[in-house]
Design a protein around this motif. Structure first.
Motif, PDB file in Angstrom:
ATOM      1  N   GLY A   1       9.602  18.274 -56.196  1.00 19.79           N
ATOM      2  CA  GLY A   1       9.222  18.986 -54.972  1.00 19.79           C
ATOM      3  C   GLY A   1       9.382  20.488 -55.098  1.00 19.79           C
ATOM      4  O   GLY A   1       8.503  21.256 -54.699  1.00 19.79           O
ATOM      5  N   ALA A   2      10.507  20.911 -55.669  1.00 24.46           N
ATOM      6  CA  ALA A   2      10.752  22.350 -55.812  1.00 24.46           C
ATOM      7  C   ALA A   2       9.701  22.972 -56.730  1.00 24.46           C
ATOM      8  O   ALA A   2       9.156  24.042 -56.446  1.00 24.46           O
ATOM      9  N   ALA A   3       9.414  22.277 -57.832  1.00 22.26           N
ATOM     10  CA  ALA A   3       8.410  22.793 -58.768  1.00 22.26           C
ATOM     11  C   ALA A   3       7.039  22.821 -58.102  1.00 22.26           C
ATOM     12  O   ALA A   3       6.284  23.785 -58.262  1.00 22.26           O
ATOM     13  N   ALA A   4       6.727  21.779 -57.335  1.00 20.84           N
ATOM     14  CA  ALA A   4       5.442  21.741 -56.634  1.00 20.84           C
ATOM     15  C   ALA A   4       5.328  22.906 -55.658  1.00 20.84           C
ATOM     16  O   ALA A   4       4.243  23.440 -55.430  1.00 20.84           O
ATOM     17  N   ALA A   5       6.473  23.310 -55.090  1.00 21.67           N
ATOM     18  CA  ALA A   5       6.484  24.434 -54.155  1.00 21.67           C
ATOM     19  C   ALA A   5       6.455  25.778 -54.890  1.00 21.67           C
ATOM     20  O   ALA A   5       6.495  26.835 -54.262  1.00 21.67           O
ATOM     21  N   GLY A   6       6.416  25.728 -56.208  1.00 23.35           N
ATOM     22  CA  GLY A   6       6.272  26.957 -56.981  1.00 23.35           C
ATOM     23  C   GLY A   6       7.564  27.688 -57.266  1.00 23.35           C
ATOM     24  O   GLY A   6       7.568  28.883 -57.545  1.00 23.35           O
TER      25      GLY A   6
ATOM     26  N   ASP B   1      -6.938  18.488 -45.051  1.00 24.42           N
ATOM     27  CA  ASP B   1      -7.162  19.831 -45.574  1.00 24.42           C
ATOM     28  C   ASP B   1      -5.889  20.656 -45.348  1.00 24.42           C
ATOM     29  O   ASP B   1      -5.826  21.537 -44.490  1.00 24.42           O
ATOM     30  N   VAL B   2      -4.856  20.283 -46.101  1.00 24.56           N
ATOM     31  CA  VAL B   2      -3.553  20.974 -46.022  1.00 24.56           C
ATOM     32  C   VAL B   2      -3.070  21.114 -47.466  1.00 24.56           C
ATOM     33  O   VAL B   2      -3.817  20.838 -48.395  1.00 24.56           O
ATOM     34  N   GLY B   3      -1.822  21.519 -47.669  1.00 17.11           N
ATOM     35  CA  GLY B   3      -1.244  21.458 -49.012  1.00 17.11           C
ATOM     36  C   GLY B   3      -0.847  20.019 -49.288  1.00 17.11           C
ATOM     37  O   GLY B   3      -0.179  19.384 -48.455  1.00 17.11           O
ATOM     38  N   ASN B   4      -1.273  19.479 -50.419  1.00 15.26           N
ATOM     39  CA  ASN B   4      -1.009  18.057 -50.681  1.00 15.26           C
ATOM     40  C   ASN B   4      -0.197  17.847 -51.952  1.00 15.26           C
ATOM     41  O   ASN B   4      -0.467  18.480 -52.971  1.00 15.26           O
ATOM     42  N   VAL B   5       0.766  16.951 -51.846  1.00 14.53           N
ATOM     43  CA  VAL B   5       1.577  16.584 -53.004  1.00 14.53           C
ATOM     44  C   VAL B   5       1.680  15.068 -53.029  1.00 14.53           C
ATOM     45  O   VAL B   5       1.964  14.444 -52.001  1.00 14.53           O
ATOM     46  N   GLN B   6       1.440  14.496 -54.189  1.00 15.22           N
ATOM     47  CA  GLN B   6       1.525  13.044 -54.313  1.00 15.22           C
ATOM     48  C   GLN B   6       2.830  12.724 -55.028  1.00 15.22           C
ATOM     49  O   GLN B   6       3.115  13.272 -56.087  1.00 15.22           O
ATOM     50  N   ALA B   7       3.629  11.852 -54.433  1.00 13.98           N
ATOM     51  CA  ALA B   7       4.976  11.593 -54.961  1.00 13.98           C
ATOM     52  C   ALA B   7       5.053  10.221 -55.628  1.00 13.98           C
ATOM     53  O   ALA B   7       4.219   9.357 -55.409  1.00 13.98           O
ATOM     54  N   ALA B   8       6.099  10.046 -56.417  1.00 18.54           N
ATOM     55  CA  ALA B   8       6.370   8.745 -57.033  1.00 18.54           C
ATOM     56  C   ALA B   8       6.786   7.750 -55.947  1.00 18.54           C
ATOM     57  O   ALA B   8       7.217   8.116 -54.861  1.00 18.54           O
ATOM     58  N   HIS B   9       6.676   6.464 -56.295  1.00 20.36           N
ATOM     59  CA  HIS B   9       6.906   5.397 -55.317  1.00 20.36           C
ATOM     60  C   HIS B   9       8.291   5.495 -54.679  1.00 20.36           C
ATOM     61  O   HIS B   9       9.305   5.356 -55.367  1.00 20.36           O
ATOM     62  N   GLY B  10       8.323   5.740 -53.401  1.00 22.92           N
ATOM     63  CA  GLY B  10       9.583   5.764 -52.659  1.00 22.92           C
ATOM     64  C   GLY B  10      10.297   7.096 -52.651  1.00 22.92           C
ATOM     65  O   GLY B  10      11.276   7.281 -51.920  1.00 22.92           O
TER      66      GLY B  10
ATOM     67  N   ALA C   1       0.646  26.372 -56.829  1.00 16.80           N
ATOM     68  CA  ALA C   1       1.735  25.767 -56.050  1.00 16.80           C
ATOM     69  C   ALA C   1       1.257  25.334 -54.665  1.00 16.80           C
ATOM     70  O   ALA C   1       0.242  25.807 -54.162  1.00 16.80           O
ATOM     71  N   VAL C   2       2.008  24.432 -54.078  1.00 17.25           N
ATOM     72  CA  VAL C   2       1.801  24.037 -52.685  1.00 17.25           C
ATOM     73  C   VAL C   2       2.984  24.589 -51.903  1.00 17.25           C
ATOM     74  O   VAL C   2       4.077  24.053 -51.958  1.00 17.25           O
ATOM     75  N   ALA C   3       2.762  25.704 -51.238  1.00 16.41           N
ATOM     76  CA  ALA C   3       3.884  26.452 -50.666  1.00 16.41           C
ATOM     77  C   ALA C   3       3.854  26.497 -49.148  1.00 16.41           C
ATOM     78  O   ALA C   3       4.652  27.200 -48.535  1.00 16.41           O
TER      79      ALA C   3
END
Lengths: 359, 105, 496
Positions: free
Chosen positions: A65-70, C78-87, A194-196
């Motif tokens: 998460g932190a890395a994704a946030a840049g 249409d936002v910032g998107n992050v795909q995470a591991a299961h759980g 990044a997604v910030a």
């Protein structure tokens, strides 16, 4: 005087913060706990985030998460914890997220013990998680290198958008040596991908999912191209009295230190011994091996694991030179005397071969 | 979004629906949910092989319940008859309370 | 009047602007979701998008997608998107929110993701009161993988892994996530809603907006559990599935608010502003004034030193500190130094030892296998390391009498009851410093000023500094006395 006496584990944290790291997510484990403790003290002071996670699984995903946030971020653990983190490391490699993971190794398998061992070589250097990915692995052998290579690890992580390991044994983590730090701190810029939670980064996506077979293949090939580039550019090793060595000792981490002492004594006794110490374990410094193999008559691999480093040395030499092997495990370090004895035996064997050849 | 669209109806209903026959998957939840029962299922199949919801016409109140129960983001657009004094910058979506009062019908 | 009236209509309900107009799916499918007809996810997506629109947080929103049917949330929002591991979405969300406090972080998870594999992550994120919003979609089954049992599957409900229906004896009972999390202190808002009929759907819309709004207001953790239909896996038509939510599921999972501290919740403290970059070295204890100074105690360049010391004893005897003071003093004196401890359970009890090297040359190996000086603080430590001491080296032993079987030719021994001698100085715990004093007197290289500097860096309590200084002096005297008697070379010096 610019140096301070400090544990390797503490040096990692100070170096990381100076290198712009502003996030630490960890879970304590001997012999890496001082890293988490130092991060708890210093990270908030530097305006960064420290969280002691509920598990290593959570810690590595917080890092995601932190890395994704840049944000430049890191974690630290030891063998059993690194095993749990492998899921997240695979995801981060797949999602092309940079991070630094310090593995201060202990004895295994299973609970093993907390003695210093190098048995994490395979799970770190070969990638313990699933899928086609690699992690860059740096192997310090001194407290100064703990600091220097941690800073380098953040640079490489950003350059390749990939997890980078600092792999050190318990000895290097626990010992104190004088260490000098850069006098200025770096501010890491936020990467454009990044997604910030800002208008500028809206629409960015971090994912390791590529549904189509062709999409995933293209992605894996792109990752592979990155790794090839790293292999060309980043492989690094220390050669110590190695240029004219007929017996080349090979070892990393604390073993590199022991082998330096052995080399010094062997040289004092007139034996043609040198040291080749891999500093990057991936990319493996193959060119150094091939270069020294043109003169060397035997490589002696010494490690605190059962032939894990040996496999890479075999691949690097590809039959160019005979290899001898010595290891201690379970928390024992190879002693100066037992390695020196092995070196003497090899020297005698080589002399014997020469005589046979001249007879 | 379409604002101020002018359409012609035979009867002056308060509401009017536009159903996208390519986005609709024909689940029928809107038909079930509609208080005045102004939505029906088509006889024809669409391009993807679904029967789809169609606006049957007379009696729509523009309550928006069909929109809320519909799983597709844009399959249904609910229009409502313009009234005077509606604020120029008013939000496109109707107030939730109004929708609920319709839902209770 | 004309027979056809013309009337103006405006859009009352339509596609939320937080949705993309077209989705990044395969060419022909870019205008519709990947969900099955009648799926609850699409309905919940619309509620969430509506909340984002109404609260005007689209630019700030980070949506974390799970593993499960809703893995593709990023197709739509249409936002910032992050795909995470299961759980793991709550762990990812934790760091994202803390890294970017101005963002709105929404974790969207199914019941397999949140209540099974991610049970630890959601529990601890909730317990930390992370200021995030969690949308928990409970359809009582693992849908994406084809209908296996979930922690939320109802008793008796068939799944591909409970072919005869869920039995409490084998799979346990349905997990009540909302009730469970409501036992924690930190969460601000927890509500279970359903998609079972129009009224439930209206309430779910309100709840999801509340969850996002509470975060935007900075209040803390909120979770909305949504009972949602899965017509495909349940093998029902969409309308029957909707009714099953209301008529069957709700009996096991009652709807309602389980936590609402929205009114009384205090704002979470804002993060401290980051210090200036120039300040960082000082904050890390690396400023000029934090570095050891060699003023007045640097050794001459040509001095040749190679001191290899092994210090051993029991935990609590000050073994590690003794070594640290020695190493620090060596550094202050301009030498290369290393200090390597034994560690681990040994730290808590039992034996403890460390390796210290002081050298005019770079230290090759920090491991001391053949010490020039052994400091043994008790008999087991002496017996363990005695044989390793090099010829001409020293053993400093804390004991009344030196064990005869440890006697060796060519090794100097100073055996004294250091603990008792330290007690006479005021505290038996200063024995380590008395022994260090003797060691320093043997070596005789390190300037006293370097020892003083080291002591002041490592010992903060003035009472202890004063005691340690006396202990060091006492140790030096003891060695001088022994040397004066000239009885040290090959025999232990047994003090009367």
């Amino acid at each position: 005087m610019r140096k301070q006496l400090m544990k390797g584990n503490e040096a990692i944290v100070k170096s990381a913060i100076l290198a712009g790291c502003r996030g630490f997510y960890g879970y304590p484990i001997t012999p890496a706990s001082e890293i988490t403790e130092a991060a708890a003290l210093y990270m908030p002071r530097a305006g960064g985030v420290f969280v002691q996670a509920e598990s290593e699984v959570a810690a590595i995903n917080m890092l995601y998460g932190a890395a994704a946030a840049g944000v430049r971020a890191m974690t630290a653990s030891s063998g059993p914890g690194i095993s749990l983190m492998q899921e997240g490391i695979s995801y981060m490699a797949g999602a092309e997220l940079p991070c630094v993971v310090a593995d201060i190794t202990r004895g295994g398998p299973g609970l093993g013990n907390i003695g210093s061992e190098q048995g994490d070589y395979h799970q770190v250097v070969k990638g313990g998680g699933h899928g086609n990915y690699r992690t860059i692995v740096l192997a310090p052998h001194s407290v100064q290198e703990m600091a220097d290579l941690t800073a380098l690890a953040f640079e490489l992580a950003d350059r390749y958008r990939n997890p980078v390991f600092v792999l050190a044994d318990g000895f290097v983590g626990q010992m104190m040596e004088p260490v000098e730090f850069p006098q200025r701190a770096i501010e890491a810029p936020m990467p454009a991908w990044a997604v910030a939670g800002t208008a500028a980064t809206r629409g960015n996506l971090i994912t390791s999912l590529h549904m189509g077979c062709d999409d995933l293949e293209a992605h894996v090939l792109a990752l592979e191209a990155k790794y090839k580039l790293a292999e060309q550019r980043e492989a690094c090793a220390e050669e110590w009295h190695a240029e004219d060595a007929e017996i080349v000792l090979v070892g990393y981490g604390i073993v590199g230190r022991i082998l330096k002492a052995v080399t010094a004594e062997a040289r004092a006794n007139g034996l043609p011994v040198g040291l080749l110490r891999p500093i990057t374990l991936y990319p493996f410094p193959i060119a150094h091996f091939q270069h020294l193999a043109s003169r060397a008559r035997v490589f002696v691999v010494v490690e605190m694991s059962n032939g894990q480093l040996l496999e890479d040395v075999r691949l690097a030499l590809n039959g160019a030179c005979p290899i001898e092997f010595f290891s201690r495990v379970g928390g024992n370090a190879p002693s100066h005397d037992e390695v020196l004895q092995l070196v003497r035996e090899q020297a005698l064997r080589l002399i014997g071969e020469e005589r046979m050849a001249h007879a | 979004m379409v604002k101020g669209e002018r359409i012609e109806t035979k009867k002056q209903d308060r509401g009017w629906l536009r159903i996208d026959g390519e986005e609709c998957k024909g689940c029928g939840l809107c038909i079930e949910a509609c208080p005045p029962k102004v939505i029906a299922m088509s006889e024809e199949l669409n391009h993807f092989g679904y029967r789809t919801a169609i606006f049957a016409g007379a009696g729509c109140t523009g309550c928006g319940v069909c929109f809320m129960v519909c799983p597709e983001p844009g399959a249904i657009t609910v229009f409502r008859a313009a009234v005077r004094h509606v604020e120029a910058s008013g939000h496109a979506n109707a107030g939730i309370e109004e929708a609920i009062s319709c839902a209770s019908n | 009047m004309p027979s056809e009236a013309v009337q103006e209509y405006t859009v009352a309900q339509g596609r939320a602007k937080s949705f993309y107009a077209r989705y990044a799916r395969k060419e022909e499918l870019q205008h519709q979701t990947h969900y099955c007809p009648g799926c609850g996810h699409g309905i919940i997506h619309k509620m969430l998008a509506r909340a984002i629109d109404e609260l005007d947080v689209q630019d700030r929103t980070i949506l974390i997608g799970p593993v499960g049917c809703s893995v593709f949330t990023y197709y739509y929002f249409d936002v910032g998107n992050v795909q995470a591991a299961h759980g793991r979405a709550p762990a990812v969300a934790t760091a994202m929110k803390r890294s970017r406090p101005g963002s709105i972080v929404i974790s969207y998870q199914g019941d397999g993701d949140l209540s099974a594999i991610g049970a630890a992550e959601i529990l601890h994120a909730a317990n930390r009161g992370e200021n995030i919003s969690v949308i928990f979609v409970n359809n009582a089954i693992y849908s994406m993988t084809g209908g296996q049992v979930a922690p939320t599957t109802l008793i008796g409900q068939k799944s591909t892994t409970t072919p005869e229906g869920r039995r409490a004896a084998n799979e346990g009972y349905p997990l009540h996530v909302s009730e469970l999390l409501a036992t924690l202190e930190a969460p601000v808002y927890i509500e279970r809603v359903g998609l079972g009929d129009n009224k439930q759907i209206a309430q779910a819309t309100r709840a999801i907006r509340r969850a996002v709004e509470d975060q935007a207001r900075g209040l803390g953790f909120s979770l909305v559990e949504v009972l949602a239909p899965c017509p495909t896996i349940w093998k029902m038509n969409p309308v029957d599935a909707q009714r099953w939510v209301r008529d069957v599921m709700e009996k096991t999972f009652p709807l309602g608010v389980f936590r609402d501290h929205t009114k009384e919740a205090a704002l979470r403290p804002a993060s401290q502003p980051a210090p200036a970059l120039d300040e960082i070295p000082r904050l890390l204890g690396l400023a000029e004034e934090d570095l050891p100074t060699g003023n007045g105690c640097m050794l001459a360049r040509e001095t040749n030193v190679d001191l290899q010391v092994r210090i051993a004893g029991f935990g609590g005897q000050g073994v590690l500190l003794l070594g640290e003071v020695l190493a620090e003093a060596g550094l202050v004196a301009g030498l290369e130094v290393s200090w390597l401890p034994s560690y681990g359970p040994e730290m808590r009890s039992g034996t403890s030892n460390c390796h210290v090297r002081l050298s005019s040359q770079p230290v090759d190996s920090p491991l001391v296998s053949v010490p020039s000086v052994l400091v043994a603080m008790n008999e087991p430590s002496l017996c363990k390391f005695d044989l390793t001491v090099r010829r001409g080296g020293w053993v400093i032993y804390n004991g009344d009498t030196f064990p005869g079987d440890c006697m060796r030719d060519g090794v100097h021994v100073l055996a004294l009851p250091f603990t008792r001698l330290a007690d006479e100085l005021g505290d038996p715990r200063a024995a380590n410093m008395v022994m260090l004093g003797a060691l320093l007197e043997i070596d005789g290289v390190l300037p006293q000023a370097s020892i003083d500097a080291a002591l002041h860096r490592l010992v903060k309590n003035p009472r202890w500094i004063e005691l340690d200084e006396r202990a060091l002096a006492r140790g030096r005297e003891l060695l001088k006395d022994a040397l004066r008697r000239g009885s040290l070379a090959k025999e232990p010096c047994a003090e009367a």
